[in-house]
Design a protein around this motif. Structure first.
Motif, PDB file in Angstrom:
ATOM      1  N   ASP A   8      -0.369   3.751  -2.963  1.00  0.00           N
ATOM      2  CA  ASP A   8       0.957   2.860  -3.991  1.00  0.00           C
ATOM      3  C   ASP A   8       1.481   1.530  -2.849  1.00  0.00           C
ATOM      4  O   ASP A   8       1.593   0.492  -3.486  1.00  0.00           O
ATOM      5  CB  ASP A   8       1.976   4.134  -3.819  1.00  0.00           C
ATOM      6  N   VAL A   9       0.890   1.520  -1.980  1.00  0.00           N
ATOM      7  CA  VAL A   9       1.539   0.794  -0.346  1.00  0.00           C
ATOM      8  C   VAL A   9       0.561   0.196   0.792  1.00  0.00           C
ATOM      9  O   VAL A   9      -0.350   1.736   1.218  1.00  0.00           O
ATOM     10  CB  VAL A   9       2.691   1.247   0.033  1.00  0.00           C
ATOM     11  N   GLY A  10       0.558  -1.120   0.928  1.00  0.00           N
ATOM     12  CA  GLY A  10      -0.539  -1.458   2.394  1.00  0.00           C
ATOM     13  C   GLY A  10       0.616  -1.967   2.889  1.00  0.00           C
ATOM     14  O   GLY A  10       1.292  -2.906   2.260  1.00  0.00           O
ATOM     15  N   ILE A  11       0.423  -2.703   3.815  1.00  0.00           N
ATOM     16  CA  ILE A  11       0.886  -2.917   5.253  1.00  0.00           C
ATOM     17  C   ILE A  11      -0.149  -4.345   5.830  1.00  0.00           C
ATOM     18  O   ILE A  11      -1.736  -3.726   5.790  1.00  0.00           O
ATOM     19  CB  ILE A  11       1.334  -2.961   6.151  1.00  0.00           C
ATOM     20  N   ARG A  12      -0.754  -5.714   5.335  1.00  0.00           N
ATOM     21  CA  ARG A  12      -1.802  -6.679   5.107  1.00  0.00           C
ATOM     22  C   ARG A  12      -1.051  -7.375   6.148  1.00  0.00           C
ATOM     23  O   ARG A  12       0.536  -7.818   6.285  1.00  0.00           O
ATOM     24  CB  ARG A  12      -1.987  -7.116   4.389  1.00  0.00           C
ATOM     25  N   SER A 139       1.397 -13.719   8.441  1.00  0.00           N
ATOM     26  CA  SER A 139       2.806 -12.682   8.507  1.00  0.00           C
ATOM     27  C   SER A 139       2.760 -10.862   8.496  1.00  0.00           C
ATOM     28  O   SER A 139       1.062 -10.737   7.889  1.00  0.00           O
ATOM     29  CB  SER A 139       4.067 -12.774   7.435  1.00  0.00           C
ATOM     30  N   PHE A 140       3.294 -10.005   8.900  1.00  0.00           N
ATOM     31  CA  PHE A 140       3.100  -8.967   8.301  1.00  0.00           C
ATOM     32  C   PHE A 140       3.639  -8.685   6.396  1.00  0.00           C
ATOM     33  O   PHE A 140       4.568  -9.230   6.497  1.00  0.00           O
ATOM     34  CB  PHE A 140       3.619  -7.357   9.216  1.00  0.00           C
ATOM     35  N   TRP A 141       2.935  -7.933   5.353  1.00  0.00           N
ATOM     36  CA  TRP A 141       3.026  -7.987   4.040  1.00  0.00           C
ATOM     37  C   TRP A 141       3.378  -6.960   3.545  1.00  0.00           C
ATOM     38  O   TRP A 141       2.128  -5.920   4.325  1.00  0.00           O
ATOM     39  CB  TRP A 141       2.612  -9.221   3.230  1.00  0.00           C
ATOM     40  N   ILE A 142       4.181  -6.755   3.419  1.00  0.00           N
ATOM     41  CA  ILE A 142       4.196  -5.213   2.394  1.00  0.00           C
ATOM     42  C   ILE A 142       3.374  -5.493   0.623  1.00  0.00           C
ATOM     43  O   ILE A 142       3.566  -5.925   0.190  1.00  0.00           O
ATOM     44  CB  ILE A 142       5.839  -4.847   1.881  1.00  0.00           C
ATOM     45  N   VAL A 143       2.164  -4.747   0.765  1.00  0.00           N
ATOM     46  CA  VAL A 143       1.746  -4.956  -0.787  1.00  0.00           C
ATOM     47  C   VAL A 143       0.887  -3.652  -1.664  1.00  0.00           C
ATOM     48  O   VAL A 143       1.378  -2.665  -0.913  1.00  0.00           O
ATOM     49  CB  VAL A 143       0.326  -5.947  -0.661  1.00  0.00           C
ATOM     50  N   SER A 144       1.191  -3.535  -2.932  1.00  0.00           N
ATOM     51  CA  SER A 144       1.777  -2.696  -3.638  1.00  0.00           C
ATOM     52  C   SER A 144       0.554  -3.138  -4.931  1.00  0.00           C
ATOM     53  O   SER A 144       0.740  -4.584  -5.839  1.00  0.00           O
ATOM     54  CB  SER A 144       2.277  -2.226  -3.954  1.00  0.00           C
ATOM     55  N   SER A 145      -0.396  -2.555  -6.076  1.00  0.00           N
ATOM     56  CA  SER A 145      -0.508  -3.574  -7.261  1.00  0.00           C
ATOM     57  C   SER A 145       0.507  -3.371  -8.274  1.00  0.00           C
ATOM     58  O   SER A 145       1.849  -3.053  -7.570  1.00  0.00           O
ATOM     59  CB  SER A 145      -1.229  -2.644  -7.757  1.00  0.00           C
ATOM     60  N   VAL A 146       0.835  -4.278  -9.290  1.00  0.00           N
ATOM     61  CA  VAL A 146       1.678  -4.920 -10.029  1.00  0.00           C
ATOM     62  C   VAL A 146       1.831  -3.978 -10.663  1.00  0.00           C
ATOM     63  O   VAL A 146       3.421  -3.391 -10.736  1.00  0.00           O
ATOM     64  CB  VAL A 146       0.527  -6.409 -10.836  1.00  0.00           C
ATOM     65  N   ALA A 147       1.267  -2.656 -11.424  1.00  0.00           N
ATOM     66  CA  ALA A 147       1.674  -1.201 -11.882  1.00  0.00           C
ATOM     67  C   ALA A 147       2.370  -0.507 -11.659  1.00  0.00           C
ATOM     68  O   ALA A 147       3.050  -0.236 -11.532  1.00  0.00           O
ATOM     69  CB  ALA A 147       0.097  -0.662 -12.353  1.00  0.00           C
ATOM     70  N   VAL A 154       7.962   3.759  -4.944  1.00  0.00           N
ATOM     71  CA  VAL A 154       7.201   2.680  -4.134  1.00  0.00           C
ATOM     72  C   VAL A 154       8.686   1.392  -3.452  1.00  0.00           C
ATOM     73  O   VAL A 154       9.195   0.783  -2.813  1.00  0.00           O
ATOM     74  CB  VAL A 154       6.485   1.620  -5.230  1.00  0.00           C
ATOM     75  N   ILE A 155       8.929   1.453  -4.349  1.00  0.00           N
ATOM     76  CA  ILE A 155      10.688   0.411  -4.251  1.00  0.00           C
ATOM     77  C   ILE A 155      11.734   1.073  -2.971  1.00  0.00           C
ATOM     78  O   ILE A 155      11.393   0.333  -1.619  1.00  0.00           O
ATOM     79  CB  ILE A 155      11.967   0.698  -5.418  1.00  0.00           C
ATOM     80  N   LEU A 161      11.490   1.306   5.087  1.00  0.00           N
ATOM     81  CA  LEU A 161      10.403   0.033   5.686  1.00  0.00           C
ATOM     82  C   LEU A 161      11.131  -1.317   5.773  1.00  0.00           C
ATOM     83  O   LEU A 161      11.055  -0.987   7.210  1.00  0.00           O
ATOM     84  CB  LEU A 161       8.785  -0.429   5.218  1.00  0.00           C
ATOM     85  N   LYS A 162      11.463  -1.349   5.251  1.00  0.00           N
ATOM     86  CA  LYS A 162      12.414  -3.267   5.944  1.00  0.00           C
ATOM     87  C   LYS A 162      13.494  -2.759   6.184  1.00  0.00           C
ATOM     88  O   LYS A 162      13.958  -3.287   7.538  1.00  0.00           O
ATOM     89  CB  LYS A 162      12.882  -3.678   4.043  1.00  0.00           C
TER      90      LYS A 162
END
Length: 174
Positions: A8-12, A139-147, A154-155, A161-162
């Motif tokens: 569902d979520v990744g950190i990049r 920077s570090f980003w929280i990423v997820s698919s648009v879907a 996920v929210i 996490l924030k």
């Protein structure tokens, strides 16, 4: 792979632009020299200013050589007014955490990444002897698919996490 499977979520770590993904900033990063308190105490007489750091025991992390935009020893020294092309590294690692661990155990100075070294600084395992910090373009980003980006779980996870990042920075939880 955030497009397929059950992720569902990744950190990049990067610039935040990931085609087909929704990205939200988690934290920015800065880079600055760090070492163990015992290493600093043993070398204090030699470390008058950043110029003397160029002749000290430097631990290198190869990630900055793989991407010229990342803060490096050369970039930090240049920002401190030191122009050197003949830097010698006592050790070189492929992973910034390994370079950091070498600094923790007293092998020299490594270029610390703020969010990676903050716990070791708070615990007294590392110190930053100079005030100069270089802002990283990544920077570090929280990423997820648009879907999946608007999924309630996920929210909630992104909000949690924030909040954890705020707590790590020493701010009170809201």
């Amino acid at each position: 792979d955030l497009y397929a499977g059950n992720i569902d979520v990744g950190i990049r770590f990067g610039a935040g632009v990931y085609p087909g993904l929704v990205s939200e900033l988690l934290t920015t990063t800065d880079a600055f020299p760090v070492c163990s308190p015992s290493f600093l105490a043993a070398n204090m007489a030699l470390l008058r200013d950043p110029r003397s750091l160029a002749d000290s025991i430097l631990i290198n992390d190869e990630s900055s050589s793989k991407n010229a935009a990342l803060p490096s020893w050369r970039a930090w020294l240049q920002a401190a007014g030191v122009s050197r092309s003949d830097l010698r590294f006592a050790m070189t690692f492929q992973d910034p955490r390994l370079a950091q661990e070498a600094a923790v155990v007293g092998h020299g100075f490594c270029m610390g990444i703020s969010c990676l070294v903050s716990d070791d600084i708070a615990d007294g395992k590392l110190v930053a002897p100079f005030d100069l910090e270089l802002a990283s373009p990544f920077s570090f980003w929280i990423v997820s698919s648009v879907a999946r980006a608007e999924s309630p779980k996920v929210i909630r996870f992104k909000e949690w996490l924030k909040r954890q990042m705020i707590l790590e920075d020493g701010a009170p939880e809201r």
